[in-house]
Design a protein around this motif. Structure first.
Motif: not given
Length: 190
Positions: A159-167, A118-121, A96-108, A82-83
């Motif tokens: 329709k794929l299920r996603k797990n949502r993490y909040t800081p 922890f990544q979300c936090d 880029s000057g862009l602001k990250l508003t959320d992160l999408r993750a996939d994989g193992g 995560a670091f």
């Protein structure tokens, strides 16, 4: 599995440290809350990659104390992922000057709730982790299904299920951890 030097190449295949992948959670939650010191792993096994680009850096555990045990080392390895992602994303957003508003993750790694939280936090943005670990394969299947006229790929993907993490991490704790990570990275480059 170990390479020719006897080093472990993957967590899943190492029965000498962890009997199974789910064992990581056990170790992470058994670790001693170390205050103010935290143990960091800087995984510069063949130098540091992005965003540091230092081929001469070498891996180390930083901040170890007499109370550091196997659980703290496993937790440090988890957090190192995560670091590193945090450092790359901060470099990209700055450039880029862009602001990250959320992160999408996939994989193992999405199977690892601790790592995703922890990544979300660290990033202090919501994280959406696909419940489908390998989206590349799913994407190929969606395109194939659409080309055969079986369904609409975009609809199926939505329709794929996603797990949502909040800081949930306190801002002071986040800054303390990130400062410690930067100190650890600096130490391996000195």
């Amino acid at each position: 599995m170990k390479d020719s030097s006897g080093n472990i190449r993957s967590v899943e295949s190492s029965d000498s440290i962890l009997p199974y992948y789910a064992g990581i959670r056990y170790f992470v939650f058994q670790s001693v809350p170390q205050k103010p010191a935290v143990c960091y792993l800087v995984p510069a096994f063949s130098g540091l990659g992005a965003p540091y680009w230092n081929s001469g850096a070498r891996a180390c555990f930083y901040g170890m104390s007499r109370t550091t045990g196997k659980a703290e080392l496993v937790k440090a390895a988890e957090q190192a992922i995560a670091f590193q992602i945090d450092a790359v994303i901060k470099t990209l957003t700055k450039a880029s000057g862009l602001k990250l508003t959320d992160l999408r993750a996939d994989g193992g790694a999405t199977r690892d709730n601790y790592l995703m939280q922890f990544q979300c936090d660290l990033l202090n943005v919501p994280l959406l982790a696909s419940a489908t670990e390998e989206l590349s394969g799913a994407g190929a299947g969606f395109v194939a299904g659409q080309s055969l006229g079986l369904f609409n790929a975009a609809e199926a993907a939505s329709k794929l299920r996603k797990n949502r993490y909040t800081p949930m991490m306190d801002a002071l704790k986040r800054e303390e951890l990130l400062r410690g990570w930067e100190q650890a990275v600096h130490a391996v480059q000195a």
